[in-house]
Design a protein around this motif. Structure first.
Motif, PDB file in Angstrom:
ATOM      1  N   LYS A  72       1.276  -1.075  -0.127  1.00 43.93           N
ATOM      2  CA  LYS A  72       0.018   0.105  -0.041  1.00 43.93           C
ATOM      3  C   LYS A  72       1.144   1.374  -0.271  1.00 43.93           C
ATOM      4  CE  LYS A  72      -3.095  -3.041   0.174  1.00 43.93           C
ATOM      5  NZ  LYS A  72      -4.469  -3.003  -0.755  1.00 43.93           N
ATOM      6  N   GLN A  73       0.421   2.069  -0.620  1.00 44.44           N
ATOM      7  CA  GLN A  73       0.940   3.760  -0.357  1.00 44.44           C
ATOM      8  C   GLN A  73       0.627   4.147   0.857  1.00 44.44           C
ATOM      9  OE1 GLN A  73      -0.794   5.391  -3.973  1.00 44.44           O
ATOM     10  NE2 GLN A  73       0.893   5.330  -4.691  1.00 44.44           N
ATOM     11  N   VAL A  74       1.925   4.438   1.461  1.00 44.52           N
ATOM     12  CA  VAL A  74       2.139   4.715   2.776  1.00 44.52           C
ATOM     13  C   VAL A  74       2.115   6.370   3.160  1.00 44.52           C
ATOM     14  CG1 VAL A  74       2.288   4.031   5.749  1.00 44.52           C
ATOM     15  CG2 VAL A  74       2.140   2.574   3.437  1.00 44.52           C
ATOM     16  N   ILE A  75       1.409   6.996   3.866  1.00 42.60           N
ATOM     17  CA  ILE A  75       1.628   8.091   4.375  1.00 42.60           C
ATOM     18  C   ILE A  75       2.065   8.330   5.705  1.00 42.60           C
ATOM     19  CG2 ILE A  75       0.686  11.178   4.161  1.00 42.60           C
ATOM     20  CD1 ILE A  75       0.078   9.731   1.480  1.00 42.60           C
ATOM     21  N   VAL A  76       2.613   9.238   6.310  1.00 38.55           N
ATOM     22  CA  VAL A  76       2.947   9.934   7.539  1.00 38.55           C
ATOM     23  C   VAL A  76       2.756  11.158   8.205  1.00 38.55           C
ATOM     24  CG1 VAL A  76       5.635  10.016   8.123  1.00 38.55           C
ATOM     25  CG2 VAL A  76       3.969   9.282   9.737  1.00 38.55           C
ATOM     26  N   TRP A  77       1.758  11.041   8.741  1.00 38.13           N
ATOM     27  CA  TRP A  77       1.142  12.637   9.258  1.00 38.13           C
ATOM     28  C   TRP A  77       1.812  12.850  10.828  1.00 38.13           C
ATOM     29  CZ3 TRP A  77      -1.813  16.810   7.128  1.00 38.13           C
ATOM     30  CH2 TRP A  77      -2.299  17.401   7.580  1.00 38.13           C
ATOM     31  N   VAL A  78       2.805  14.639  11.184  1.00 37.34           N
ATOM     32  CA  VAL A  78       3.047  14.800  12.160  1.00 37.34           C
ATOM     33  C   VAL A  78       3.200  16.048  12.389  1.00 37.34           C
ATOM     34  CG1 VAL A  78       5.098  13.278  11.789  1.00 37.34           C
ATOM     35  CG2 VAL A  78       5.419  15.887  10.963  1.00 37.34           C
ATOM     36  N   ASP A  79       2.728  16.265  13.657  1.00 36.33           N
ATOM     37  CA  ASP A  79       2.298  17.803  13.856  1.00 36.33           C
ATOM     38  C   ASP A  79       4.122  18.539  14.079  1.00 36.33           C
ATOM     39  OD1 ASP A  79      -0.276  17.575  14.129  1.00 36.33           O
ATOM     40  OD2 ASP A  79      -0.101  16.649  16.841  1.00 36.33           O
ATOM     41  N   GLN A  80       4.915  17.788  14.368  1.00 38.11           N
ATOM     42  CA  GLN A  80       5.951  18.636  14.209  1.00 38.11           C
ATOM     43  C   GLN A  80       7.529  17.826  14.347  1.00 38.11           C
ATOM     44  OE1 GLN A  80       6.772  20.312  18.548  1.00 38.11           O
ATOM     45  NE2 GLN A  80       6.052  18.432  19.220  1.00 38.11           N
ATOM     46  N   ALA A  81       8.663  18.249  13.778  1.00 40.23           N
ATOM     47  CA  ALA A  81       9.824  17.225  12.939  1.00 40.23           C
ATOM     48  C   ALA A  81      10.471  17.190  14.272  1.00 40.23           C
ATOM     49  CB  ALA A  81      10.359  18.108  11.737  1.00 40.23           C
ATOM     50  N   ASP A  82      10.001  16.520  15.046  1.00 31.84           N
ATOM     51  CA  ASP A  82      10.466  15.610  16.366  1.00 31.84           C
ATOM     52  C   ASP A  82      11.752  14.182  15.583  1.00 31.84           C
ATOM     53  OD1 ASP A  82      10.695  13.296  18.694  1.00 31.84           O
ATOM     54  OD2 ASP A  82       9.764  14.835  19.409  1.00 31.84           O
ATOM     55  N   ARG A  83      12.994  14.663  16.215  1.00 29.61           N
ATOM     56  CA  ARG A  83      13.800  13.266  14.967  1.00 29.61           C
ATOM     57  C   ARG A  83      13.966  11.834  15.342  1.00 29.61           C
ATOM     58  NH1 ARG A  83      19.045  15.999  13.362  1.00 29.61           N
ATOM     59  NH2 ARG A  83      20.755  14.125  14.813  1.00 29.61           N
ATOM     60  N   GLU A  84      13.469  11.799  16.765  1.00 30.54           N
ATOM     61  CA  GLU A  84      13.322  10.568  17.442  1.00 30.54           C
ATOM     62  C   GLU A  84      12.667  10.322  16.626  1.00 30.54           C
ATOM     63  OE1 GLU A  84      16.056   9.328  19.033  1.00 30.54           O
ATOM     64  OE2 GLU A  84      16.680  11.366  18.753  1.00 30.54           O
ATOM     65  N   LYS A  85      11.503  10.461  16.615  1.00 26.71           N
ATOM     66  CA  LYS A  85      10.183   9.966  16.837  1.00 26.71           C
ATOM     67  C   LYS A  85      10.130   9.588  15.244  1.00 26.71           C
ATOM     68  CE  LYS A  85       6.882  10.345  20.072  1.00 26.71           C
ATOM     69  NZ  LYS A  85       5.732  12.028  19.583  1.00 26.71           N
ATOM     70  N   LEU A  86      10.531  10.627  14.214  1.00 26.33           N
ATOM     71  CA  LEU A  86      10.778  10.732  12.749  1.00 26.33           C
ATOM     72  C   LEU A  86      11.414   9.418  11.899  1.00 26.33           C
ATOM     73  CD1 LEU A  86       9.845  13.895  11.533  1.00 26.33           C
ATOM     74  CD2 LEU A  86       8.806  12.051  11.184  1.00 26.33           C
ATOM     75  N   LYS A  87      12.882   9.834  12.546  1.00 26.57           N
ATOM     76  CA  LYS A  87      14.246   9.109  12.333  1.00 26.57           C
ATOM     77  C   LYS A  87      13.778   7.406  11.846  1.00 26.57           C
ATOM     78  CE  LYS A  87      18.773   6.831  12.725  1.00 26.57           C
ATOM     79  NZ  LYS A  87      18.857   5.853  12.330  1.00 26.57           N
ATOM     80  N   PRO A  88      13.199   6.766  12.380  1.00 22.11           N
ATOM     81  CA  PRO A  88      12.479   5.274  11.864  1.00 22.11           C
ATOM     82  C   PRO A  88      11.655   5.093  10.963  1.00 22.11           C
ATOM     83  CG  PRO A  88      11.386   5.464  14.141  1.00 22.11           C
ATOM     84  CD  PRO A  88      12.861   5.921  14.127  1.00 22.11           C
ATOM     85  N   LEU A  89      10.897   6.518  11.149  1.00 23.71           N
ATOM     86  CA  LEU A  89      10.150   6.084   9.425  1.00 23.71           C
ATOM     87  C   LEU A  89      10.615   6.781   7.852  1.00 23.71           C
ATOM     88  CD1 LEU A  89       6.826   8.080  11.728  1.00 23.71           C
ATOM     89  CD2 LEU A  89       6.914   5.669  11.078  1.00 23.71           C
ATOM     90  N   PHE A  90      11.906   7.935   8.786  1.00 22.74           N
ATOM     91  CA  PHE A  90      12.377   8.158   7.588  1.00 22.74           C
ATOM     92  C   PHE A  90      13.096   7.013   7.103  1.00 22.74           C
ATOM     93  CE2 PHE A  90      12.339  12.502   9.038  1.00 22.74           C
ATOM     94  CZ  PHE A  90      11.529  12.925   7.694  1.00 22.74           C
ATOM     95  N   ASP A  91      13.905   5.745   7.526  1.00 18.90           N
ATOM     96  CA  ASP A  91      13.778   5.073   6.899  1.00 18.90           C
ATOM     97  C   ASP A  91      13.579   4.345   6.437  1.00 18.90           C
ATOM     98  OD1 ASP A  91      16.440   5.679   8.152  1.00 18.90           O
ATOM     99  OD2 ASP A  91      16.628   4.877  10.269  1.00 18.90           O
ATOM    100  N   LEU A  92      12.340   4.050   6.872  1.00 16.67           N
ATOM    101  CA  LEU A  92      11.463   3.195   6.151  1.00 16.67           C
ATOM    102  C   LEU A  92      11.182   3.940   4.241  1.00 16.67           C
ATOM    103  CD1 LEU A  92       8.599   2.034   8.359  1.00 16.67           C
ATOM    104  CD2 LEU A  92      10.340   0.956   7.690  1.00 16.67           C
ATOM    105  N   GLY A  93      11.492   4.656   4.193  1.00 15.39           N
ATOM    106  CA  GLY A  93      11.451   5.701   2.887  1.00 15.39           C
ATOM    107  C   GLY A  93       9.687   5.507   2.282  1.00 15.39           C
ATOM    108  N   LEU A  94       8.874   6.215   3.394  1.00 16.39           N
ATOM    109  CA  LEU A  94       7.052   6.076   3.182  1.00 16.39           C
ATOM    110  C   LEU A  94       7.070   6.519   1.617  1.00 16.39           C
ATOM    111  CD1 LEU A  94       6.050   6.113   6.817  1.00 16.39           C
ATOM    112  CD2 LEU A  94       6.704   4.316   5.581  1.00 16.39           C
ATOM    113  N   ASN A  95       6.005   6.356   1.196  1.00 17.58           N
ATOM    114  CA  ASN A  95       5.701   7.437  -0.107  1.00 17.58           C
ATOM    115  C   ASN A  95       5.171   8.957   0.442  1.00 17.58           C
ATOM    116  OD1 ASN A  95       3.973   4.466  -0.115  1.00 17.58           O
ATOM    117  ND2 ASN A  95       4.840   4.936  -1.791  1.00 17.58           N
ATOM    118  N   GLY A  96       4.788   9.377   1.549  1.00 16.64           N
ATOM    119  CA  GLY A  96       4.985  10.250   2.084  1.00 16.64           C
ATOM    120  C   GLY A  96       5.082  10.860   3.351  1.00 16.64           C
TER     121      GLY A  96
END
Length: 210
Positions: A72-96
């Motif tokens: 499936k195409q996967v997008i993550v929605w965040v309220d602010q740029a939190d490095r610790e929370k975003l790092k594992p999600l950036f590593d996944l290379g999501l669609n958005g």
């Protein structure tokens, strides 16, 4: 087409659903606050696009990986740029990677971009992602010469360094208009929507480094 919006029930969620329905009347929007793997797998045949709110639970990474495994195409929605929370999600290379700062027009354009088969990262998350890539990347760059012209590589290298169009023009002894033309050509060849995504693409693929 069906979009699954995983976000806790709130007025903001209701507003987001209304926005999505206005902009994409042909897309059916379904909401949930999580669930078991089995219940989510039951949606596999009907769901095409998944929008995950980072704060929906502590298992967002697991949900993202599950939907990725379903292709499936996967997008993550965040309220602010939190490095610790975003790092594992950036590593996944999501669609958005979307954020709460997006306007209705930006949201519509980003979803259209993703539905066309490309990836989208909102510029407000760009600095965070740049820092994460810098931490992980090798200091040896390996640009594919045939992808861009020599001058375009020079312009992209200066974009990676954070130069403005004016500074690039000064550095390369060319006009600001010529720089804009080179930047437009680079975005087209890399199939990215903006400068931020061009820089991130170059760093992620280790074509250039800081």
């Amino acid at each position: 087409m069906k979009l699954l919006f995983m976000k806790k029930s709130s007025l903001l969620r209701d507003g987001m659903v209304g926005l999505l329905q206005r902009q994409f009347p042909d897309i059916e929007v379904e909401c949930c606050e999580g669930g078991s793997e089995n219940s989510l797998r039951e949606m596999e045949s009907s769901v095409d696009l998944v929008l995950l709110d980072l704060d929906v639970s502590s298992d967002v990474k697991e949900w993202a990986e599950l939907f990725q495994s379903m292709e499936k195409q996967v997008i993550v929605w965040v309220d602010q740029a939190d490095r610790e929370k975003l790092k594992p999600l950036f590593d996944l290379g999501l669609n958005g990677y979307f954020c709460s700062e997006m306007t209705e027009r930006e949201l519509a354009q980003a979803i259209e971009w993703i539905l066309s088969g490309r990836k989208f990262i909102h510029p407000s998350l760009g600095q965070c992602l740049l820092e994460l890539h810098i931490e992980m990347q090798s200091k040896e760059s390996n640009p594919p010469g045939e992808l861009l012209s020599n001058r375009e590589w020079e312009v992209l290298e200066l974009l990676v360094k954070g130069y403005s169009n004016f500074k690039i023009a000064e550095e390369l002894f060319i006009s600001d208009k010529t720089v804009k033309n080179y930047v437009s050509s680079i975005l087209h060849k890399l199939a990215v929507p903006d400068r931020t995504n061009a820089v991130l693409t170059a760093l992620k693929n280790k074509w250039l480094c800081l």
